[in-house]
Every structure is written in structure tokens, then in C-alpha cells.
Scaffold this motif. Structure first.
Motif, PDB file in Angstrom:
ATOM      1  N   ARG A 138       0.839  -1.191   0.000  1.00 43.11           N
ATOM      2  CA  ARG A 138       0.000   0.000   0.000  1.00 43.11           C
ATOM      3  C   ARG A 138       0.882   1.253   0.000  1.00 43.11           C
ATOM      4  NH1 ARG A 138      -5.325  -1.107   1.231  1.00 43.11           N
ATOM      5  NH2 ARG A 138      -5.708  -3.153   2.201  1.00 43.11           N
ATOM      6  N   GLY A 139       0.357   2.345  -0.563  1.00 43.02           N
ATOM      7  CA  GLY A 139       1.083   3.607  -0.552  1.00 43.02           C
ATOM      8  C   GLY A 139       2.001   3.751  -1.743  1.00 43.02           C
ATOM      9  N   GLU A 140       2.797   4.823  -1.718  1.00 48.40           N
ATOM     10  CA  GLU A 140       3.679   5.141  -2.840  1.00 48.40           C
ATOM     11  C   GLU A 140       4.820   4.141  -2.947  1.00 48.40           C
ATOM     12  OE1 GLU A 140       5.057   9.135  -2.737  1.00 48.40           O
ATOM     13  OE2 GLU A 140       3.045  10.019  -2.708  1.00 48.40           O
ATOM     14  N   ALA A 141       5.153   3.793  -4.193  1.00 45.33           N
ATOM     15  CA  ALA A 141       6.212   2.802  -4.425  1.00 45.33           C
ATOM     16  C   ALA A 141       7.570   3.306  -3.959  1.00 45.33           C
ATOM     17  CB  ALA A 141       6.266   2.443  -5.909  1.00 45.33           C
ATOM     18  N   ASP A 142       7.808   4.618  -4.118  1.00 42.18           N
ATOM     19  CA  ASP A 142       9.118   5.173  -3.782  1.00 42.18           C
ATOM     20  C   ASP A 142       9.455   5.032  -2.304  1.00 42.18           C
ATOM     21  OD1 ASP A 142       9.444   5.850  -6.387  1.00 42.18           O
ATOM     22  OD2 ASP A 142       8.961   7.977  -6.145  1.00 42.18           O
ATOM     23  N   THR A 143       8.439   4.980  -1.449  1.00 43.15           N
ATOM     24  CA  THR A 143       8.681   4.904  -0.005  1.00 43.15           C
ATOM     25  C   THR A 143       8.277   3.555   0.584  1.00 43.15           C
ATOM     26  OG1 THR A 143       6.503   5.901   0.418  1.00 43.15           O
ATOM     27  CG2 THR A 143       8.391   7.396   0.274  1.00 43.15           C
ATOM     28  N   ALA A 144       7.997   2.581  -0.286  1.00 41.99           N
ATOM     29  CA  ALA A 144       7.533   1.276   0.194  1.00 41.99           C
ATOM     30  C   ALA A 144       8.572   0.582   1.063  1.00 41.99           C
ATOM     31  CB  ALA A 144       7.162   0.390  -0.993  1.00 41.99           C
ATOM     32  N   GLY A 145       9.849   0.842   0.796  1.00 36.93           N
ATOM     33  CA  GLY A 145      10.906   0.224   1.591  1.00 36.93           C
ATOM     34  C   GLY A 145      10.835   0.594   3.058  1.00 36.93           C
ATOM     35  N   ASP A 146      10.261   1.768   3.348  1.00 37.01           N
ATOM     36  CA  ASP A 146      10.137   2.206   4.740  1.00 37.01           C
ATOM     37  C   ASP A 146       9.009   1.493   5.479  1.00 37.01           C
ATOM     38  OD1 ASP A 146      12.134   4.048   4.158  1.00 37.01           O
ATOM     39  OD2 ASP A 146      10.702   5.631   3.632  1.00 37.01           O
ATOM     40  N   ARG A 147       8.096   0.860   4.723  1.00 38.09           N
ATOM     41  CA  ARG A 147       6.909   0.247   5.339  1.00 38.09           C
ATOM     42  C   ARG A 147       6.897  -1.278   5.265  1.00 38.09           C
ATOM     43  NH1 ARG A 147       5.122   4.052   1.851  1.00 38.09           N
ATOM     44  NH2 ARG A 147       4.242   2.481   0.457  1.00 38.09           N
ATOM     45  N   VAL A 148       7.915  -1.865   4.665  1.00 39.26           N
ATOM     46  CA  VAL A 148       7.867  -3.299   4.371  1.00 39.26           C
ATOM     47  C   VAL A 148       8.324  -4.181   5.535  1.00 39.26           C
ATOM     48  CG1 VAL A 148      10.222  -3.605   3.439  1.00 39.26           C
ATOM     49  CG2 VAL A 148       8.299  -4.938   2.488  1.00 39.26           C
ATOM     50  N   GLU A 149       8.954  -3.618   6.545  1.00 37.57           N
ATOM     51  CA  GLU A 149       9.513  -4.448   7.611  1.00 37.57           C
ATOM     52  C   GLU A 149       8.484  -5.334   8.319  1.00 37.57           C
ATOM     53  OE1 GLU A 149      12.588  -4.169  11.397  1.00 37.57           O
ATOM     54  OE2 GLU A 149      12.019  -2.352  10.321  1.00 37.57           O
ATOM     55  N   PRO A 150       7.282  -4.825   8.676  1.00 35.85           N
ATOM     56  CA  PRO A 150       6.295  -5.724   9.310  1.00 35.85           C
ATOM     57  C   PRO A 150       5.924  -6.914   8.424  1.00 35.85           C
ATOM     58  CG  PRO A 150       5.639  -3.421   9.573  1.00 35.85           C
ATOM     59  CD  PRO A 150       6.784  -3.439   8.608  1.00 35.85           C
ATOM     60  N   VAL A 151       5.900  -6.705   7.124  1.00 31.66           N
ATOM     61  CA  VAL A 151       5.565  -7.791   6.192  1.00 31.66           C
ATOM     62  C   VAL A 151       6.689  -8.829   6.184  1.00 31.66           C
ATOM     63  CG1 VAL A 151       4.865  -8.348   3.839  1.00 31.66           C
ATOM     64  CG2 VAL A 151       4.302  -6.105   4.803  1.00 31.66           C
ATOM     65  N   LEU A 152       7.919  -8.347   6.170  1.00 34.18           N
ATOM     66  CA  LEU A 152       9.065  -9.259   6.193  1.00 34.18           C
ATOM     67  C   LEU A 152       9.054 -10.100   7.474  1.00 34.18           C
ATOM     68  CD1 LEU A 152      11.852  -6.834   4.879  1.00 34.18           C
ATOM     69  CD2 LEU A 152      10.962  -8.830   3.677  1.00 34.18           C
ATOM     70  N   LYS A 153       8.740  -9.468   8.592  1.00 38.24           N
ATOM     71  CA  LYS A 153       8.701 -10.192   9.876  1.00 38.24           C
ATOM     72  C   LYS A 153       7.569 -11.222   9.881  1.00 38.24           C
ATOM     73  CE  LYS A 153      10.936  -6.809  12.883  1.00 38.24           C
ATOM     74  NZ  LYS A 153      12.099  -7.698  13.104  1.00 38.24           N
ATOM     75  N   ALA A 154       6.456 -10.866   9.247  1.00 37.86           N
ATOM     76  CA  ALA A 154       5.339 -11.815   9.173  1.00 37.86           C
ATOM     77  C   ALA A 154       5.729 -13.057   8.380  1.00 37.86           C
ATOM     78  CB  ALA A 154       4.127 -11.131   8.543  1.00 37.86           C
ATOM     79  N   VAL A 155       6.439 -12.851   7.281  1.00 41.22           N
ATOM     80  CA  VAL A 155       6.903 -13.979   6.457  1.00 41.22           C
ATOM     81  C   VAL A 155       7.922 -14.811   7.220  1.00 41.22           C
ATOM     82  CG1 VAL A 155       8.136 -14.605   4.339  1.00 41.22           C
ATOM     83  CG2 VAL A 155       6.394 -12.808   4.281  1.00 41.22           C
ATOM     84  N   GLU A 156       8.808 -14.163   7.961  1.00 37.56           N
ATOM     85  CA  GLU A 156       9.792 -14.889   8.778  1.00 37.56           C
ATOM     86  C   GLU A 156       9.094 -15.763   9.818  1.00 37.56           C
ATOM     87  OE1 GLU A 156      12.413 -12.058  10.506  1.00 37.56           O
ATOM     88  OE2 GLU A 156      13.251 -11.395   8.583  1.00 37.56           O
ATOM     89  N   GLY A 157       7.993 -15.225  10.359  1.00 36.41           N
ATOM     90  CA  GLY A 157       7.231 -16.000  11.347  1.00 36.41           C
ATOM     91  C   GLY A 157       6.664 -17.275  10.765  1.00 36.41           C
ATOM     92  N   VAL A 158       6.174 -17.212   9.521  1.00 32.64           N
ATOM     93  CA  VAL A 158       5.649 -18.410   8.859  1.00 32.64           C
ATOM     94  C   VAL A 158       6.773 -19.407   8.579  1.00 32.64           C
ATOM     95  CG1 VAL A 158       4.405 -19.279   6.840  1.00 32.64           C
ATOM     96  CG2 VAL A 158       3.766 -17.073   7.840  1.00 32.64           C
ATOM     97  N   GLN A 159       7.937 -18.886   8.206  1.00 34.46           N
ATOM     98  CA  GLN A 159       9.084 -19.757   7.918  1.00 34.46           C
ATOM     99  C   GLN A 159       9.452 -20.604   9.139  1.00 34.46           C
ATOM    100  OE1 GLN A 159      12.022 -20.370   5.164  1.00 34.46           O
ATOM    101  NE2 GLN A 159      11.282 -21.918   6.575  1.00 34.46           N
ATOM    102  N   LYS A 160       9.390 -20.003  10.305  1.00 37.46           N
ATOM    103  CA  LYS A 160       9.750 -20.723  11.530  1.00 37.46           C
ATOM    104  C   LYS A 160       8.816 -21.902  11.798  1.00 37.46           C
ATOM    105  CE  LYS A 160      11.808 -16.666  13.749  1.00 37.46           C
ATOM    106  NZ  LYS A 160      11.650 -15.646  14.824  1.00 37.46           N
ATOM    107  N   GLU A 161       7.603 -21.819  11.283  1.00 36.80           N
ATOM    108  CA  GLU A 161       6.617 -22.872  11.527  1.00 36.80           C
ATOM    109  C   GLU A 161       6.663 -23.978  10.470  1.00 36.80           C
ATOM    110  OE1 GLU A 161       2.965 -20.778  11.613  1.00 36.80           O
ATOM    111  OE2 GLU A 161       3.440 -19.646  13.447  1.00 36.80           O
TER     112      GLU A 161
END
Length: 754
Positions: A138-161
Motif C-alpha cells: 500500500r502507498g507510494e512505491a518510492d517509499t515502500a521500503g520504509d513500510r515493508v519491515e512488518p511484512v518481512l517479519k510476518a513472512v519470517e514468522g511463517v518460515q519458523k513454523e
């Protein structure tokens, strides 16, 4: 003739004289200029180059259509779900559970939209071991890198399972964040360390804190003023972060060099017994003029980048041109004023062991010559033919690998190696889904995107893209009904291999599109994407090479001709500079393409030179090489006019400038080498190429080849055909030096015109 009001002709001499007489006014005007430029730049803000303006051709057309439609394409992300062994397949319950868990986890962050299942989009690999969950940030593509960390952590959580599966995220936002975290500080440290490195070398060169600080302060003030001017100018020609970094590099290099040339000459004249006023006047008439000639030549070379038609290159060229012009003006105006104000105090802050009194006494007795270069020159001038053959042969041998130069936009693994986990993810996605991580994007615009003939052509394009062999699918079509646009995403056969993917792109553009979408009247269908952008960039850059080379070489030749009024000097200047650039190309190809000594600079496995670098290096090096050339040849010309034979003048000119040229070269090499330590291969290639070229230029070219060639030419060095006598005379006279030596005369007793 005494130390009275000897009139010295020339812009640099007049500027230096005025500044010395109006010291506080000159300093005040400079400070006001810097403050005003920074203030105006801060108030105006900087306009950066838009993606839609980066390139011409189809890539530009596609970006323009998207911009005009008001569509902000989101940053797309992909989660790779892959079996670690051969047992688990995408059809198995455990695999399906992992897919469902990933979709639920990323949706739960509230940061994403349009999450799609691989079972709906058919993004499952042929062997059934890999699948892709895709979504947009969601939001502008240019600043998406600033908002992606929660998504990365969510994916890491699934990996652990799910230990039996590999679950990894990749996409525009995650790459942006990873690179920012890994290399953002890298650039900042390199830029911040450049100034202390330059200051340290100047302390060794001058042995006095005040003398060492002057060039650095002037260079930094020129950079600060230019940064402000970039903000103002960016509203006419957009700038960029890359242009800012290049401006800093060039500004520091030439700013320090110009001050170094001026300061060393003024200091030398004082140590030779001149009073401060006379020493300053001689420095203004000689080194000041050399600075102007060199600065104008560098500006002309930088202006060559404006002919590429590439927005990034134009920004780099204009920013570099401005900082060189500002540094040049500062060197011939505020520097004489500061030297006049400081007088002998420029020697304050002497560094123990670097500025011993015995060294000063030797210099005051006139021993300004470098012992090392005196020994080298003795051999060079004794056997100039052998010296030319050996030096030129060595440089041609170094340049030889450049004949097989391969240029391309570096892929992710080439740019960063395997040091980052996301690069390994990129490779795994490409292996499982060739071209899937960087698909071609067809931007289809029609009067009515839902018209039967348009939808039929889209369906046929999708079918033929696969049947033609350009893609293995899946081909995805995304409609924007309100804007009458359709985006068609086509994974290219070849994946991250740009040569193979380029052939697939050509098939789409030259065969598939004309046979489908091309048959519908009023439909535009430019094809963009990473591979297309790379191809369009290469094509445009290739078309710009000849006009840029011609512009830079012709104008540099004319400037040398007018500045020295010698056809021979102008020709040899161009030839030697081209030889220097060729040697730099050869080193780049040997190290980064063939891998010779690549481990020494951390460049294993790159296999190519980044596309923009050869033209960029040519322009930068051709300009910077003139610094040393103009300075050395000007000193040789002075000595010849003061009555020395050409051979003696060459010896005197080279050995008396060796110290300042060495110091200047060491600073440039050190600053450029800092960028050679960065992790990004493109920056590493730029740093190594610039550092190697400057080192070769200051040693083999200026210390061996130039004096050897001039020794062979003898009096022919000063040849100017009679029909060129009407050219403007931009040489400076030697009135300031005439007080210590009579003007040289020819065999008939007439003043020698050199």
C-alpha cells in the motif's frame, strides 16, 4: 624592471591582482555567494529526475502513458515457497497450509493489498516444488521500503513454523530496504572519509596546518555552493542523488587540485626570494592561468554528457560542470585574497618531522626539484625514442583488453554477489520461474480497453508470447478500465541472463506485438521492464558515443590550440589523454570482466562492465587529465620563454611540478579508491577505473611519455602554421617573470613567440 606596477595580461592575473588589493571584499563576496547559493537552493528544493524521464524510446513512452493516466504503480512483492527436498510438492497439504499461512500473515499486517494465491494465478513451477504468493504494498512505491519491515517479519514468522519449506520474500520494497540497510551507510562513510583523507595528504605535502586547510576549505565551500545551485537549476533540469555523489567526487578532486597548484607556486616564489606581492602576482599569471585553461577544458568535457539524451547523464554532467566552474572561480579570486591576508602565516601550524627547517632552507636556496623525477627525466631525455616505445607499448598493452569490452546493466547477483540473502532468493526465483522476478511489462493504451477487438488482441498476444518461445508463462493481464489501460506481465525466457532475455524481448517487440496488438488501430503497446530498460539504455548510449566523443575531443583540441598557440601541443594533448583513457578501460576489462586480480578488489564473478561507465569515464578522465597536462606544459613553456633550450625547459618544467602533481594525484587516487572499496560493483568499477587512470596519467603519461615526446619534437613543439596566426591569443605574457630573466629571442634577435 623592479617589483613595481608591472602590468600582467590575462584574466587570472587581473582577478588575482584585484583580489589581493581588495582582500576583505573578495573574501566577503565569496562567503556571501556561498551562503546565498545554499539559501536559494534550500528555499527552492531539489527536483529529481522522474522515472518517466530517465530514458527515451519505448521505456519512456510507457512511463509517460502511466504518468499521464495518473496511475501510481505500487511496489510489488513476492513470497517464494519452495520445497527444500524433492518430497514435498505444491499439491501436498503441508505446502497448501504454508501458502495459506503466508497469505493470512501478510494480509494481517494491513500494509498490503491484492494478495493472490499461486493456485489461482498458476504461479507454480514446472517441477511442482516452488510457488509464488504475490501482492502489492500500500502507498507510494518510492517509499515502500520504509513500510515493508512488518511484512518481512510476518513472512519470517511463517518460515519458523515450516522447517521443510523455504519461505522467502523478494520484491521492489524488500530490495529497497535491504540495499538501504546494507549500503546506505556505505556511501555516506565513503563521502565523509574523502575530506579527511585529502586533508591528511595535504598535511604531508605542505607540512603546515593552515596551508593544508586552505585547499580543503575552498573545495568544501565550492561543493556547498554547488549543492545550493543544483537545487535552483533542478527546476529547469532535474538532478539526482547519483549526480550529487559525482559532483562531490569531482568537486573535491578539482577544488583541492586548483588550490594546490596556486598555493604551491606562490609558496615557491616566496621561497625563491620574491616579496609576497610579486610572488602572488607570478602565481596569478602562471598557475592562475593554468587553472582557468584546465577548468574550462574540464567544463567542456563535462558538457559532453549533455549530448547523451539520458536524464541521469545530463544531471551528472551539469552538476560536475557547475562545481568545476565554481571551484575554478574561487581558486583565482578568493584564494589570492586569503594568501594576501595570511602572508607568512600560511606556514602556521607546522607539523613536526613534516616541515623541518632544514627542508625549508634547502628550498630557499632554490632546490625545488624532485630528486626522483630528476633521475627519471635524465634517463628519459637521454633516450627519448626508447622511452616513447617502452611507455607507449606498455600503455597499449594495458589498453588491449578493452578491445573485447562487454557492457551491460548488471544483474542483482553481479552487482552485489551472494553476500545478501535476498540475492540468493532472487537467483532461486529465477531458476524456478525464468524471468518471473523481472517480467517484461506491456503497457496497452486504447480508446476503449474493453472493446472486442482490443480484448481479442490481448488474448492473442498472451497466447503468442508463449507459443513464440519468448515466454514460458504465466502471462498476467491487469486491466485499468477507468484509464483504458491494460498491463501485461510477460516472464521472459532467459531470466537474469540479459543476452537471452534480450532476444526474448526482441521476439515480443518485433514479432508477437505486430501480429496481435499492432493490428488494432489506435492502440499503443510499448514494452518496458528491467530488460527493456537495459536494452533501451544501451541503444541510446551507443547512439550518443560518437557525438559525445567528437564534441569533447574537438573542443579540447581548440582550447589547447588557443591556450598554447601550438598545433603540436594541441595534437599531443589529445593523443596522450586518449592513451590514458584507453589504459583505464583496459584495466577495467582485465579486472572486472576477465577477473585478473579481481580478488584483490572483491570483484569475482562480475564478468561485465556496467553500461554507463565507459562513456562516463571518458568524459571525467579526459577533463581531469587536463589538470596535470596544462600545469606541466605551462611550466615548460615558461622556462622556454625565459631562455632555456627546449630540452632544458622540459627537464625544468617536469621536475619542478613533480611535487605538486604527485600530491594532487595521490589525493585524487585516494578519494577515488575509497569508492573502489564499496560493496556495489558499479561504484567499485567507477572508483577503480578513476584511481587507476589518474595514477597512470600522473606517472607514465606526464612523467615519461610527455617529456619523451616533447624531447623528440624539439622546437617543433611550438609550431603554429602562419594561417592560424589570426586565432585569438589566450596565452599569458611573462611580464611577471621578466623581472628575473630576459625574454628569450630567436636567431635574428626577435622575441621568441612560444
Amino acid at each position: 624592471m623592479g617589483n613595481g606596477d608591472t602590468r600582467v595580461r590575462g584574466l587570472a592575473a587581473r582577478a588575482g591582482g584585484w583580489s589581493a588589493r581588495h582582500r576583505w571584499a573578495a573574501v566577503g563576496i565569496w562567503v556571501l555567494f556561498v551562503v546565498l547559493a545554499m539559501g536559494l537552493g534550500s528555499a527552492a528544493g531539489r527536483v529529481d529526475v522522474k522515472d518517466s524521464d530517465q530514458l527515451k524510446g519505448e521505456t519512456h513512452t510507457a512511463a509517460k502513458i502511466i504518468d499521464d493516466a495518473g496511475i501510481d504503480e505500487p511496489a510489488s512483492e513476492t513470497v517464494l515457497i519452495q520445497s527444500k527436498g524433492s518430497g514435498v510438492k505444491a499439491t501436498d497439504a503441508d505446502f497448501r497450509a504454508a501458502v495459506a499461512a503466508v497469505m493470512k500473515a501478510v494480509e494481517g499486517t494491513g500494509k498490503v493489498t491484492d494478495v493472490t494465491s499461486p493456485y489461482d494465478t498458476n504461479t507454480i513451477s514446472k517441477d511442482g516444488r516452488s510457488a509464488l504468493v504475490q501482492f502489492d504494498m500500500r502507498g507510494e512505491a518510492d517509499t515502500a521500503g520504509d513500510r515493508v519491515e512488518p511484512v518481512l517479519k510476518a513472512v519470517e514468522g511463517v518460515q519458523k513454523e515450516h522447517d521443510s519449506l523455504r519461505i522467502e520474500e523478494i520484491g521492489g520494497a524488500s530490495m529497497m530496504k535491504t540495499f538501504s540497510d546494507a549500503f546506505g551507510d556505505d556511501f555516506e562513510k565513503a563521502e565523509l572519509s574523502a575530506v579527511p583523507v585529502a586533508l591528511g595528504i595535504l598535511l604531508i605535502a605542505f607540512g603546515a596546518l593552515v596551508a593544508a586547510l586552505l585547499p580543503v576549505l575552498l573545495a568544501v565551500s565550492a561543493i556547498m555552493a554547488t549543492m545550493g545551485l543544483m537545487g535552483v537549476v533542478s527546476h529547469v533540469m532535474p538532478m539526482s542523488d547519483t549526480a550529487n555523489s559525482v559532483m562531490l567526487l569531482v568537486g573535491l578532486a578539482v577544488g583541492v587540485d586548483y588550490c594546490l597548484f596556486y598555493l604551491r607556486r606562490e609558496r615557491e616564489e616566496r621561497q625563491a626570494g620574491r616579496d609576497p606581492q610579486t610572488a602572488l602576482r607570478i602565481a596569478a599569471a602562471t598557475s592562475g592561468r593554468a587553472i582557468i585553461v584546465s577548468g574550462v577544458t574540464v567544463c567542456v568535457a563535462m558538457a559532453g554528457m549533455l549530448f547523451t539524451g539520458l536524464a541521469e547523464f545530463e544531471a551528472m554532467g551539469l552538476a560536475s560542470l557547475m562545481v568545476v566552474a565554481v571551484a575554478m572561480v574561487g581558486s583565482v579570486t578568493v584564494l589570492p585574497a586569503l594568501l594576501s591576508l595570511l602572508g607568512e602565516r600560511v606556514e602556521k601550524g607546522k607539523i613536526p618531522f613534516l616541515h623541518p627547517e632544514s627542508r625549508l632552507r634547502r628550498k630557499r636556496r632554490g632546490n625545488q626539484e624532485s630528486r626522483f623525477w630528476t633521475a627519471v627525466l635524465k634517463g628519459v631525455l637521454a633516450k627519448p625514442v626508447v622511452s616513447v616505445v617502452v611507455a607507449a607499448g606498455a600503455l597499449l598493452a594495458i589498453a588491449a583488453p578493452a578491445l573485447g569490452m562487454k557492457t551491460q546493466n548488471l544483474t542483482l547477483d553481479q552487482e552485489f554477489g551472494d553476500s545478501l540473502p535476498i540475492v540468493q532468493t532472487y537467483n532461486r526465483v529465477n531458476d524456478a520461474f525464468p524471468g518471473g522476478s523481472d517480467p517484461a511489462e506491456v503497457v496497452v493504451k486504447a480508446a476503449d480497453i474493453n472493446a472486442p477487438e482490443v480484448t481479442g488482441a490481448l488474448a492473442e498476444f498472451k497466447e503468442r508470447a508463449i507459443s513464440s518461445g519468448a515466454s514460458r508463462g504465466p502471462v498476467e493481464i491487469k486491466l485499468h478500465d477507468a484509464q483504458n489501460l491494460a498491463f501485461v506481465y510477460v516472464p521472459l525466457v532467459g531470466g537474469s541472463d540479459f543476452d537471452k532475455a534480450g532476444r526474448s524481448l526482441d521476439t515480443l517487440r518485433d514479432e508477437v506485438r505486430p501480429a496481435t496488438l499492432g493490428k488494432v488501430d489506435g492502440v499503443q503497446a510499448p514494452i518496458t521492464g528491467q530488460v527493456a530498460g537495459s536494452k533501451d539504455f544501451n541503444d541510446q548510449l551507443t547512439g550518443a558515443v560518437v557525438p559525445v566523443f567528437a564534441f569533447v575531443v574537438v573542443f579540447a583540441f581548440v582550447l589547447m590550440l588557443l591556450s598554447f598557440r601550438s598545433l603540436t601541443i594541441a595534437i599531443t594533448s589529445i593523443v596522450l589523454n586518449l592513451l590514458s583513457v584507453g589504459a583505464a578501460y583496459g584495466i577495467l576489462v582485465a579486472v572486472f570482466q576477465h577477473g585478473w586480480g579481481a580478488s584483490l578488489v572483491g570483484a569475482e564473478g562480475v564478468g561485465a562492465i556496467i553500461t554507463w561507465l565507459p562513456l562516463f569515464l571518458f568524459v571525467i578522465l579526459f577533463g581531469l587529465s587536463m589538470d596535470y597536462h596544462v600545469f606541466v606544459v605551462s611550466r615548460i613553456r615558461e622556462a622556454r620563454l625565459r631562455g632555456r633550450t627546449t630540452k632544458d625547459a622540459i627537464q625544468h618544467g617536469v621536475v619542478t611540478t613533480a611535487g605538486v602533481v604527485t600530491s594532487a594525484a595521490v589525493i585524487m587516487v585516494a578519494v577515488f579508491a575509497i569508492f573502489g572499496t564499496l560493496s556495489m560493483q558499479s561504484m567499485k568499477q567507477m572508483g577503480v577505473g578513476l584511481a587507476a587512470a589518474v595514477l597512470i596519467d600522473a606517472t607514465i603519461i606526464r612523467g615519461v611519455l610527455l617529456p619523451a615526446v616533447m624531447a623528440l619534437l624539439g622546437e617543433r613543439n611550438w609550431y603554429l602554421p602562419k594561417w592560424l596566426n589570426r586565432l585569438p591569443d589566450l596565452t599569458h605574457d611573462e611580464a611577471a617573470d621578466a623581472m628575473v630573466a630576459p625574454a628569450a629571442r630567436d636567431d635574428e634577435g626577435e622575441p621568441l613567440r612560444v
